[in-house]
Design a protein around this motif. Structure first.
Motif, PDB file in Angstrom:
ATOM      1  N   TYR A 130       0.835  -1.209   0.000  1.00  0.00           N
ATOM      2  CA  TYR A 130       0.000   0.000   0.000  1.00  0.00           C
ATOM      3  C   TYR A 130       0.866   1.253   0.000  1.00  0.00           C
ATOM      4  O   TYR A 130       0.591   2.219  -0.734  1.00  0.00           O
ATOM      5  N   ARG A 131       1.940   1.249   0.823  1.00  0.00           N
ATOM      6  CA  ARG A 131       2.808   2.427   0.881  1.00  0.00           C
ATOM      7  C   ARG A 131       3.572   2.626  -0.422  1.00  0.00           C
ATOM      8  O   ARG A 131       3.917   3.752  -0.773  1.00  0.00           O
ATOM      9  N   GLU A 132       3.868   1.548  -1.127  1.00  0.00           N
ATOM     10  CA  GLU A 132       4.508   1.701  -2.432  1.00  0.00           C
ATOM     11  C   GLU A 132       3.569   2.399  -3.412  1.00  0.00           C
ATOM     12  O   GLU A 132       3.996   3.209  -4.235  1.00  0.00           O
ATOM     13  N   LYS A 133       2.286   2.079  -3.315  1.00  0.00           N
ATOM     14  CA  LYS A 133       1.299   2.664  -4.229  1.00  0.00           C
ATOM     15  C   LYS A 133       0.885   4.057  -3.779  1.00  0.00           C
ATOM     16  O   LYS A 133       0.670   4.958  -4.607  1.00  0.00           O
ATOM     17  N   TYR A 134       0.764   4.230  -2.454  1.00  0.00           N
ATOM     18  CA  TYR A 134       0.332   5.512  -1.894  1.00  0.00           C
ATOM     19  C   TYR A 134       1.326   5.927  -0.810  1.00  0.00           C
ATOM     20  O   TYR A 134       1.126   5.634   0.363  1.00  0.00           O
TER      21      TYR A 134
END
Length: 272
Positions: free
Chosen positions: A116-120
């Motif tokens: 998720y942190r990679e995407k957002y």
């Protein structure tokens, strides 16, 4: 004459480490059928292969402790006693399975967080959010934020609740009024959010409502700065705030190399 087999031969035939056979002997689980008086070498007869194979299976495949295997393999084979041992072992297995399921659930969450942190990517910002009631289980404290690592850690509280879906989220508590008097952050409590009761901890319901939130990269100084930013934001927007401040973060963020790599949320509830 009965053929005897050395430890090395038994090890090769049954695929069992010699160390294990020696340990079985030491705890009187199965003794060699013959010990050479001169060399003290241990020898086993062929009939013992079956017993050794059963012991190995119970221990390595069914995870029965060796002490329990001694009781199971003993001369007293009364069904009631065997059932008691096996039922107790089954309960231990169920507990272990539940603990592994808990660990898997937390691991799944860590994988999801990284993706998720990679995407957002995390953003340092103030935002408002509506949160439902949350159950916080905590220990009471009155210590400086600079000293918290001396007094509490992730093992301080009983976080292993296998039915709990929220126990990877931790929270510390602060007071606005105390901060405004001293300009210092005193930790008033530390705990976890849990949808299941955590024995031995105090409980507090964080009420449903709107919360102003400051997300920031953790340091003690950044935490104080985040609180000042939230108070200015509330004043500018004419928002009346509860006195209690919650510092919320994941229990574990394996992508962070230290506590200063954690993004945390400082949350304060609106008062109507």
């Amino acid at each position: 004459m009965t053929k005897l087999y050395s430890i090395g031969e038994v090890s090769r035939i049954l695929n069992i480490p010699p160390k294990a056979l020696r340990h079985y002997d030491e705890i009187n689980l199965i003794k060699p059928s013959h010990i050479d008086a001169d060399t003290r070498y241990r020898y086993y007869n062929y009939e013992q292969f079956f017993i050794i194979d059963v012991i190995r299976y119970l221990n390595k495949m069914l995870y029965v402790p060796l002490e329990n295997i001694k009781k199971i393999m003993g001369e007293n084979k009364e069904n009631d006693k065997l059932l008691t041992l096996l039922e107790s072992h089954r309960e231990q297995l169920n507990q272990k399975i539940a603990e592994l399921e808990y660990s898997k659930r937390i691991t799944d969450g860590l994988i999801y967080d990284i993706k998720y942190r990679e995407k957002y990517p995390e953003k340092i910002e103030i935002f408002e959010q509506y949160l439902m009631n949350r159950n916080l289980y905590y220990i009471e404290l009155d210590i400086s934020i600079y000293d918290i690592d001396k007094y509490v850690n992730r093992n301080t509280i009983n976080t292993i609740n296998i039915d709990n879906s929220e126990s990877n989220v931790m929270c510390s508590i602060y007071s606005i009024s105390e901060y405004e008097k001293s300009q210092k952050l005193q930790v008033k409590g530390f705990g976890i959010f849990s949808d299941k009761k955590v024995p031995g901890l105090k409980s507090k319901i964080l009420l449903e409502g709107r919360y102003i939130t400051q997300r920031f990269l953790y340091s003690e100084e950044n935490c104080s700065a985040a609180l000042r930013d939230l108070l200015r934001y509330a004043h500018t927007n004419n928002i009346k705030l509860d006195d209690t401040v919650y510092l919320v973060s994941k229990m574990v963020n394996i992508s962070a190399s230290s506590k200063y790599g954690y993004y945390m949320d400082l949350q304060i509830r609106h008062l109507i």
